[in-house]
Design a protein around this motif. Structure first.
Motif, PDB file in Angstrom:
ATOM      1  N   THR A   1      70.763  23.003 112.555  1.00 46.15           N
ATOM      2  CA  THR A   1      71.607  23.577 112.055  1.00 46.15           C
ATOM      3  C   THR A   1      71.666  23.581 110.463  1.00 46.15           C
TER       4      THR A   1
ATOM      5  N   SER B   1      68.260  25.888 120.141  1.00 47.97           N
ATOM      6  CA  SER B   1      69.765  25.202 118.958  1.00 47.97           C
ATOM      7  C   SER B   1      70.294  26.502 117.849  1.00 47.97           C
TER       8      SER B   1
ATOM      9  N   LEU C   1      73.659  27.799 117.505  1.00 50.27           N
ATOM     10  CA  LEU C   1      74.778  28.676 116.412  1.00 50.27           C
ATOM     11  C   LEU C   1      75.050  29.716 116.549  1.00 50.27           C
TER      12      LEU C   1
END
Length: 1157
Positions: free
Chosen positions: A487, A525, A529
């Motif tokens: 992130t 990921s 997000l």
């Protein structure tokens, strides 16, 4: 430059270096023969053995005083115990025998150093490819006499060149033929054998110094002579001497550095041993031993100083003169070796006084020299111990290194960027943030190696170690830590992208793929997000950042499936993609996105841009993935239908149509499940449209209110978008939508958007019918019905060309071009054994309407190219879009001409604007001209003639009327320049265009003289100035054709007219001179021809058209010498060429050519 190959029977012994008495002043002549033939060299390798000593030492008992006698005697040496060979031949035998031969040479040198040294001198002369004569005389003169003899001159009488120089203790004279400069020499010769020679030559120099470092190298004789020889020959005007001896000098200095390093190690050992001896107690100290150690240390230091003096002599005598040599190979060699010296012997060479040469040569005009500098600096910056000595270099040449990342040579730019990466890793303070900002923009470069290198720099500086999240708990799991790190990297990448000058996510992902592929392929990921709950603390992405993450996600999916193949991005070599890795990535992303994509579509269903990007992902899913489940596919289809009900944006509909096409492919495993879902969606829309149109179309009028009109438009957009990608003929959309066009044509009042969508939908239906005609047309009735549909569509589009709205007119024009082109293609591929589309030819009215539309909406005046027409195109982006629209219209019309739908003569109106609109449409018009010439050379030539004659007549009418030429009328100079450009399109092969060129000249002559009768009130033809334009094509005629064209010209003119030098006949004089290739006669007409004003009488008949010829009014048998009357036009010229092969560089004999005019 290279010696001629010798016959097999010739002895391999070189006749050189006769015995020299060291105490006498007699001359010693050495004949240095050339290099042996490559094949002979290879065949003799196994037979030759290294000699036991110097060839001069072996022959010093020979009692000869003449070189020719020595050569004669040496030829009789055929089968001795040891075959004597030169050092040059030993080098060509390979590295295996080199060390032994060098040892033998050292022994011979110790025995007779003059003879051995002459062998070495001859070796370097021979390696230069010299087949001349070397004469050595002992130096016993005064200094002034020596300087007087240091010459390099040319004797034109004997055809020889001389170079005389001092190589102590001799004065050497090298004599060689004058043509030596024009030939090749071993270092430049091609072939694998000579490519290896360079390495073996350098190896010989290195082995020689290595084997001599413990004895003869310090005798103050060998190295002094050798350095003098190389210094003098490297300063020669002869390229072979200069190149070869400079290379030898550079390698010699590199080898001396090795000796100096060995001495330094020995000095350190001796000093360390002395320190140990001095630390002993006074009682145990051995003074004689300490003195021996001290003497040895001093001797080693003196030797190192001597070696450094040798290196300094070579550097000042050779490098300083040759590092800016006119030959780029020498400059590259000097820079390459300088970098080696700096790295190996940094205490001496890694100083600012030497580094400046490296910085200066980074400005060299040859890319190879700049590349050698950059590669050398990479070696220096890669060693941390050398970095403190590069501070001043960084401050002086940092800007130059940064600017070299934009070098026109891609390899130089890539290696420079790699050098800057090394600098950033070792000396972070050298490159400031502004420099990094400039370097990071290279990730958008069109050259992929440069972009990937910039991506590596970007990843190293910004993404490899991002700032960790402040709220990361100490006891967080490994998965949470990884997610947080990803992130943080994504956020850093988003900030960089938002601050960038360019907005190309696909190219950014491609640049980062090699170094940051693991991060970009971490789809879990990235999606987590995007799917974060807005109420969480981490979910602080703005709407714009979320859109960027979606684009990043889609670009990474595309990269994983299709690889690094992007439009506009070139690669120096083919990028290999591991097939297994690519298949694994496809399987992972298919499994992941079948689960996650529905959630993403539902969450971002309110944003058309985000939905359009997400809908591209199903196009990259792998149907054969073992982890793909059918329920997930059904869920995805249901979500797609829900999203499509909310949006009518063209980008969303296009992406959805392509996604359905991928899911419903007949070869995919998802076809049985996805196809019924697609059909149900289309059926629902078709039923809805039928109901809406049934209510809106009453008594031939469109009566829908604003709400109903919006529903009709929304449904029509969806069906049109899907019909563009897939065949929806099964639902009868043509029959449903075509009544809308009838309402617009008859009553009007149809909304513009509805009209445009209806045109597109109907044209797609006709195109799909034509595409599937081979399977669907099973009877003549169906073929007639298909032609009726196409005719009806063309009639409706023809009426729409006069619509009030510009977008409707353009859509009608493009629909016409597409349908007519597709119909013509189907006629060409139609199988006569089955039913096919019936012939449909556009009527003249439709053809004229298409041409008028192009002239009105594409060629809109000269002022349009520099100024926009309205406020909507004030910005640069608006002007580009407008130009793209006009280019699309012109390309569609040109396709009709190229495919034979329209008459080729219509291209004449396009060719008129070739010069005026060259920057915007020159490539399209030129390609059209080339394609029409491939179709029919004669008809294409007639089109060019028609174009030029129409322009000429219009200019003539304007001038005869006394009105100043308007902006739409081209000047005489522009017409002449246009003719010159037309002549250039015929290329260099004149034989292929003989018929076309003779036709152009024949039509031009007839255009000027047809119906002309010389009278007192009309002394010259009214169109005589056209001959000046026609003369632009004379240079493309072959000599026999010029004579034939000139003969045809004489049929219209008499000898009296030819000899007339009045001003009104100057165009004829100029044209006649161009045919006869005697430009002197046309010099008088230059001022007249270059003028834009035609000093000709007014037109006798202004209504005459160039496409219409007057009927003959005179007898054909009338002789041209008498008063000229009209001559009947004869058939086109036929050229009969002999069947013998003809070459472009040969002249055709007039007897082999017949031209009927």
């Amino acid at each position: 430059m290279i010696a001629e190959p010798t016959v097999t029977s010739r002895s391999s012994i070189q006749n050189e270096n006769l015995a020299v008495d060291a105490n006498s002043s007699g001359a010693v002549n050495n004949t240095v023969d050339g290099a042996r033939n490559e094949n002979r060299q290879k065949s003799l390798r196994g037979k030759r053995r290294a000699r036991g000593g110097s060839e001069n030492a072996k022959r010093r008992h020979t009692k000869v005083t003449n070189g020719s006698l020595g050569r004669a005697q040496n030829r009789h040496l055929k089968h001795g115990d040891i075959e004597a060979v030169t050092l040059f031949e030993v080098v060509t035998m390979g590295r295996s025998a080199m060390q032994a031969v060098v040892d033998d040479w050292i022994e011979a040198y110790i025995t007779d150093r003059d003879s051995g040294l002459l062998d070495l001198i001859s070796f370097f002369i021979q390696c230069s490819g010299c087949k001349g004569l070397v004469t050595a005389e002992m130096f016993q003169s005064r200094q002034d006499d020596v300087m007087r003899k240091m010459v390099e001159e040319l004797d034109e009488g004997s055809g020889l060149q001389y170079k005389k120089f001092l190589a102590f203790p001799w004065i050497l004279t090298v004599t060689w033929p004058m043509d030596m400069d024009s030939g090749e020499y071993p270092l430049t010769m091609s072939g694998p054998y000579w490519r290896r020679f360079r390495g073996e030559f350098c190896e010989f120099v290195s082995v020689l110094v290595t084997q001599c470092q413990y004895n003869v190298i310090f005798d103050s004789y060998l190295m002094d002579t050798l350095i003098s020889l190389l210094t003098e020959l490297s300063d020669s005007r002869v390229r072979a001497f200069r190149h070869t001896c400079t290379l030898a000098a550079m390698k010699l200095l590199s080898s001396l550095i090795g000796v100096a390093l060995s001495l330094s190690v020995s000095i350190e050992n001796s000093q360390r041993l002395g320190e140990v001896e001095r630390t002993k107690t006074s009682g145990r100290r051995n003074s004689p031993r300490l003195e021996r150690i001290h003497r040895k240390t001093t001797e080693l230091q003196d030797r190192r100083v001597e070696i450094e003096n040798m290196m300094d002599a070579i550097f000042k005598g050779v490098f300083l003169k040759r590092y800016r040599d006119v030959l780029p190979e020498i400059r590259s060699m000097c820079m390459e070796e300088l970098a080696v010296w700096m790295k190996l012997y940094s205490p001496v060479f890694l100083t600012d006084s030497y580094l400046k040469y490296m910085g200066w040569m980074m400005h060299d005009k040859l890319p190879d020299v700049r590349l050698k500098c950059v590669l050398g600096l990479q070696g220096l910056y890669g060693d941390p111990l050398l970095l403190p000595k590069l501070d001043l270099f960084n401050s002086r040449f940092k800007d130059r290194m940064i600017s070299m990342t934009l070098d026109k040579d891609h390899e130089v730019a890539v290696q420079t960027l790699r050098l800057l990466i090394l600098i950033s890793q070792s000396a972070d303070e050298v490159i400031n943030p502004e420099d990094y900002k400039q370097l990071f923009q290279l990730v958008y470069s069109s050259h992929r190696p440069l972009a990937t290198t910039a991506g590596e720099l970007l990843y190293t500086r910004l993404l490899s170690s991002p700032t960790p999240a402040p709220d990361l708990r100490e006891g967080a799991s490994e998965q949470d830590t990884h997610t947080q790190l990803t992130t943080a990297r994504v956020r850093a990448l988003l900030h960089f992208y938002q601050d960038s000058l360019h907005q190309h996510v696909v190219y950014l992902v491609d640049s980062l793929w090699d170094c940051a592929g693991a991060m970009l392929k971490d789809w879990s990921s990235l999606t987590s997000l995007l799917l974060q709950d807005p109420s969480t603390q981490d979910a602080d992405l703005s709407a714009g950042e979320q859109s960027l993450v979606v684009e990043l996600l889609v670009a990474s999916v595309r990269q994983a499936v299709e690889g690094p193949l992007l439009a506009g991005r070139s690669t120096c070599k083919k990028v290999s993609v591991e097939k297994k890795s690519q298949v694994d990535d496809c399987g992972r992303l298919t499994e992941h996105f079948l689960k996650v994509l529905p959630q993403l579509l539902i969450k971002y269903s309110g944003s058309p841009e985000t939905v359009a990007s997400l809908l591209k992902i199903p196009q990259y899913l792998h149907p054969d993935s073992p982890n793909a489940e059918f329920p997930q596919v059904s869920l995805l289809e249901n979500v797609l239908y829900t999203v499509l009900e909310l949006h009518t944006d063209p980008a969303v509909l296009e992406a959805a149509a392509r996604s359905y096409l991928s899911l419903c492919g007949e070869e995919t495993a998802w076809h049985p499940l996805a196809r019924p879902g697609r059909d149900a969606v289309v059926q629902c829309w078709a039923d809805r449209l039928a109901a809406l149109l049934g209510d809106a179309l009453q008594d031939g009028n469109f009566t829908a209110d604003e709400e109903k009109t919006g529903e009709i438009l929304s449904t029509l957009k969806k069906l049109t978008a899907f019909h563009n990608a897939q065949d929806l003929s099964h639902w009868g959309l043509y029959e449903q939508v075509f009544p809308l066009l009838s309402v617009e044509i008859i009553h009007g009042g149809l909304p513009t958007q509805v009209d445009m969508e209806a045109l597109q939908c109907v044209s797609y239906s006709v195109l799909w019918n034509l595409n599937t005609s081979r399977e669907t047309l099973t009877s003549r009735e169906k073929a007639v019905a298909q032609r009726s549909q196409m005719r009806a569509l063309c009639e409706k589009c023809l009426r729409c060309l006069s619509h009030n709205d510009q977008s409707v007119k353009e859509q009608a024009f493009l629909s016409l071009c597409d349908v007519l082109t597709a119909h013509n293609y189907q006629l060409q591929v139609w199988d006569p054994s089955s039913y096919g589309p019936l012939l449909y030819t556009p009527d003249p009215k439709l053809q004229r309407a298409l041409l008028a539309f192009i002239l009105e909406h594409v060629f809109t005046g000269a002022e349009y190219d520099s100024h926009s027409r309205g406020s909507d195109v004030e910005s640069g982006e608006g002007r580009l879009e407008e130009l793209h629209r006009r280019r699309s219209l012109l390309a569609g019309f040109c396709k009709l001409i190229v495919h034979g739908v329209l008459e080729m003569s219509m291209a004449a109106d396009l060719f008129k604007h070739y010069m005026k609109y060259y920057n915007n449409f020159g490539d399209i018009i030129k390609e059209t001209l080339s394609r029409t010439r491939q179709m029919d050379k004669i008809e294409s030539a007639r089109t060019l003639v028609l174009c030029l004659q129409q322009l000429f007549l219009r200019l003539k009418q304007e001038q005869d009327s006394g009105v100043t030429c308007s902006s739409g009328v081209q000047t005489f100079s522009s017409i002449k320049e246009l003719a010159r450009r037309f002549s250039l399109t015929f290329g260099w092969d004149q034989t292929k265009s003989r018929e076309s060129l003779t036709l152009i000249h024949r039509d031009g002559i007839e255009f000027v003289f047809q119906g002309f009768v010389q009278r007192a009130e009309k002394p010259s033809p009214p169109y005589l100035s056209y001959l000046t334009i026609l003369s632009e094509f004379s240079s493309k005629l072959l000599r026999p054709d010029k004579k034939i064209v000139y003969t045809y010209l004489q049929r219209y003119i008499s000898e009296q007219i030819i000899s007339n030098r009045e001003e009104c006949w100057l165009p004829l004089i100029y044209y006649r001179a161009s045919l006869l290739a005697t430009g002197a006669e046309g010099e008088d007409a230059v001022s007249f021809i270059s003028s834009d004003t035609l000093k000709q009488p007014s037109l006798a008949n202004r209504s005459r058209s160039p496409s219409v010829r007057h009927s003959p009014t005179a007898d054909e048998d009338r002789k041209p010498e008498v008063e000229l009357g009209p001559i009947a036009r004869e058939p086109p010229p036929t050229i009969v060429i002999s069947e013998e092969p003809f070459h472009a560089n040969e002249e055709l004999d007039v007897d082999t050519v017949e031209v009927d005019l």
